[in-house]
Design an enzyme around this catalytic site. Structure first.
Site, mmCIF file in Angstrom:
data_model
loop_
_atom_site.group_PDB
_atom_site.id
_atom_site.type_symbol
_atom_site.label_atom_id
_atom_site.label_comp_id
_atom_site.label_asym_id
_atom_site.label_seq_id
_atom_site.Cartn_x
_atom_site.Cartn_y
_atom_site.Cartn_z
ATOM 1 C CB ALA A 84 -0.932 0.005 1.215
ATOM 2 C CB CYS A 85 4.236 1.856 1.194
ATOM 3 S SG CYS A 85 5.632 2.986 1.211
#
Length: 120
Positions: free
Chosen positions: A8-9
């Site tokens: 998700a980064c």
């Protein structure tokens, strides 16, 4: 070479993209799904040349709940910090690349990723 990521980064995705562009051979560790234990964290910290408090994401809710900003940052507290990172892997700064020469980098910038690539 191994890279610790949270998919998700955006910084992790950028690092993976650059590694792919450069044709690097690497393995991915999704450290939230496969968290490092205290021994692995000590090894990575040694490779990074950093202390555990240097790789803590202090703005995470868990960091605030634990009151990490008030924890002493001294050698006697090192194991306490490592324990917190092992128990709460979301607190670990990302991405971390372990290079083939035995070192590691926190690869939050293109320059850091390229640095890791140059350590083959």
């Amino acid at each position: 070479m191994e890279i610790w990521i949270n998919p998700a980064c955006s910084k992790c995705r950028s690092a993976l993209h650059l590694l792919d562009e450069e044709g690097a051979r690497y393995t991915v560790r999704r450290y939230l799904e496969d968290p490092p234990n205290a021994e692995e964290l000590r090894a990575v910290l040694g490779r990074l040349g950093l202390e555990p408090w240097d790789i803590v994401r202090t703005q995470e809710a868990e960091a605030k709940e634990l009151g990490l900003k008030d924890w002493p940052r001294e050698p006697a507290e090192r194991d306490r910090w490592i324990g917190a990172l092992a128990e709460h892997p979301r607190l670990i700064q990302r991405p971390i690349i372990t290079a083939e020469d035995g070192t590691a980098v926190v690869a939050r910038s293109e320059e850091a990723v390229r640095d890791a690539l140059g350590r083959a």
